[in-house]
Design a protein around this motif. Structure first.
Motif, PDB file in Angstrom:
ATOM      1  N   SER A  88       3.022  34.579   5.691  1.00  0.00           N
ATOM      2  CA  SER A  88       2.682  35.992   5.894  1.00  0.00           C
ATOM      3  C   SER A  88       3.866  36.847   6.333  1.00  0.00           C
ATOM      4  O   SER A  88       3.717  38.047   6.502  1.00  0.00           O
ATOM      5  CB  SER A  88       1.570  36.102   6.937  1.00  0.00           C
ATOM      6  N   GLY A  89       5.019  36.235   6.541  1.00  0.00           N
ATOM      7  CA  GLY A  89       6.191  36.990   6.968  1.00  0.00           C
ATOM      8  C   GLY A  89       6.294  37.160   8.474  1.00  0.00           C
ATOM      9  O   GLY A  89       7.107  37.948   8.953  1.00  0.00           O
ATOM     10  N   SER A  90       5.494  36.423   9.242  1.00  0.00           N
ATOM     11  CA  SER A  90       5.603  36.529  10.697  1.00  0.00           C
ATOM     12  C   SER A  90       6.892  35.858  11.157  1.00  0.00           C
ATOM     13  O   SER A  90       7.546  35.145  10.393  1.00  0.00           O
ATOM     14  CB  SER A  90       4.378  35.928  11.387  1.00  0.00           C
ATOM     15  N   VAL A  91       7.241  36.099  12.404  1.00  0.00           N
ATOM     16  CA  VAL A  91       8.489  35.581  12.964  1.00  0.00           C
ATOM     17  C   VAL A  91       8.218  34.917  14.305  1.00  0.00           C
ATOM     18  O   VAL A  91       7.191  35.167  14.941  1.00  0.00           O
ATOM     19  CB  VAL A  91       9.538  36.704  13.169  1.00  0.00           C
ATOM     20  N   VAL A  92       9.154  34.082  14.721  1.00  0.00           N
ATOM     21  CA  VAL A  92       9.197  33.640  16.110  1.00  0.00           C
ATOM     22  C   VAL A  92      10.070  34.678  16.793  1.00  0.00           C
ATOM     23  O   VAL A  92      11.259  34.799  16.478  1.00  0.00           O
ATOM     24  CB  VAL A  92       9.804  32.226  16.255  1.00  0.00           C
ATOM     25  N   PRO A  93       9.489  35.480  17.686  1.00  0.00           N
ATOM     26  CA  PRO A  93      10.262  36.573  18.291  1.00  0.00           C
ATOM     27  C   PRO A  93      11.444  36.076  19.112  1.00  0.00           C
ATOM     28  O   PRO A  93      11.409  34.976  19.667  1.00  0.00           O
ATOM     29  CB  PRO A  93       9.245  37.271  19.198  1.00  0.00           C
ATOM     30  N   ALA A  94      12.474  36.920  19.186  1.00  0.00           N
ATOM     31  CA  ALA A  94      13.624  36.618  20.036  1.00  0.00           C
ATOM     32  C   ALA A  94      13.107  36.317  21.439  1.00  0.00           C
ATOM     33  O   ALA A  94      12.158  36.928  21.906  1.00  0.00           O
ATOM     34  CB  ALA A  94      14.580  37.799  20.060  1.00  0.00           C
ATOM     35  N   GLY A  95      13.708  35.357  22.084  1.00  0.00           N
ATOM     36  CA  GLY A  95      13.289  34.939  23.413  1.00  0.00           C
ATOM     37  C   GLY A  95      13.502  33.459  23.567  1.00  0.00           C
ATOM     38  O   GLY A  95      14.374  32.881  22.911  1.00  0.00           O
ATOM     39  N   SER A  96      12.699  32.833  24.394  1.00  0.00           N
ATOM     40  CA  SER A  96      12.871  31.399  24.615  1.00  0.00           C
ATOM     41  C   SER A  96      11.523  30.736  24.811  1.00  0.00           C
ATOM     42  O   SER A  96      10.535  31.384  25.145  1.00  0.00           O
ATOM     43  CB  SER A  96      13.769  31.154  25.827  1.00  0.00           C
ATOM     44  N   GLY A  97      11.495  29.440  24.577  1.00  0.00           N
ATOM     45  CA  GLY A  97      10.280  28.661  24.726  1.00  0.00           C
ATOM     46  C   GLY A  97      10.403  27.356  23.975  1.00  0.00           C
ATOM     47  O   GLY A  97      11.502  26.917  23.631  1.00  0.00           O
ATOM     48  N   THR A  98       9.261  26.749  23.689  1.00  0.00           N
ATOM     49  CA  THR A  98       9.231  25.526  22.891  1.00  0.00           C
ATOM     50  C   THR A  98       9.079  25.932  21.435  1.00  0.00           C
ATOM     51  O   THR A  98       8.080  26.532  21.061  1.00  0.00           O
ATOM     52  CB  THR A  98       8.073  24.609  23.313  1.00  0.00           C
ATOM     53  N   LEU A  99      10.061  25.630  20.623  1.00  0.00           N
ATOM     54  CA  LEU A  99      10.014  25.975  19.207  1.00  0.00           C
ATOM     55  C   LEU A  99       8.992  25.114  18.494  1.00  0.00           C
ATOM     56  O   LEU A  99       8.148  25.604  17.748  1.00  0.00           O
ATOM     57  CB  LEU A  99      11.400  25.800  18.576  1.00  0.00           C
TER      58      LEU A  99
END
Length: 178
Positions: A88-99
């Motif tokens: 759908s074209g979504s992204v993992v937003p800039a930031g941090s966490g568990t990929l």
């Protein structure tokens, strides 16, 4: 007026680029910084991620979940590759966490290889492994290091495997006095 708007836009891009570089937690200002915590592949990114892939030695065949899945990515894990993207074209937003959760704590920096990260436009993003400060993480040890994130086994204590009577490394004398 067009020249002024173009110059202001360029100035904004330069400032944003410098801001991302200066405040990146990655060595040398890479776009994505990686670290492992058990079975979690963690990230710290200065840009939105549009997709990623990497190779492995068989340790990540159960890869799933994490912020990639939470943001609608499809994650495919074979015996040697993990691939994640969004239909759908979504992204993992800039930031941090568990990929992504790798499904096994057996993965190491040396068993995960050939990373490719792309931004939402499909442009390549640079990456590096985080530089994790290691040292003594036990607050009761004489050589506790408040900056250490990973314990390196170097902790030492008064009177344990040594003749010190205090943390300043003063030794007991013949009468057992400090």
């Amino acid at each position: 007026m067009n020249i002024l708007n173009r110059n202001l836009s360029m100035a904004g891009i330069v400032i944003l680029s410098l801001f991302s570089f200066i405040f990146s937690n990655c060595p040398n200002g890479e776009d994505v910084c990686l670290s492992l915590d058990g079975s979690s592949l963690n990230y710290d990114s200065s840009l939105d991620m549009g997709g990623f892939q990497f190779g492995h030695d068989g340790c990540a065949t159960g890869a799933s979940g994490g912020d990639a899945a939470a943001n609608g990515f499809t994650i495919s894990a074979s015996g040697s590759t993990v691939l994640a993207f969004s239909f759908s074209g979504s992204v993992v937003p800039a930031g941090s966490g568990t990929l992504v959760d790798l499904g096994s704590a057996d993965c190491t920096e040396s068993t995960l290889t050939d990373f490719v990260f792309s931004d939402p436009a499909g442009l390549s993003m640079s990456y590096a492994w985080s530089e994790i400060a290691s040292g003594c993480t036990d607050e009761t040890a004489c050589n506790y290091d408040s900056d250490a994130v990973e314990d390196d086994g170097s902790c030492w204590y008064v009177g344990v495997d040594n003749d010190y009577c205090d943390c300043e490394m003063n030794a007991n004398d013949c009468l057992g006095e400090c």
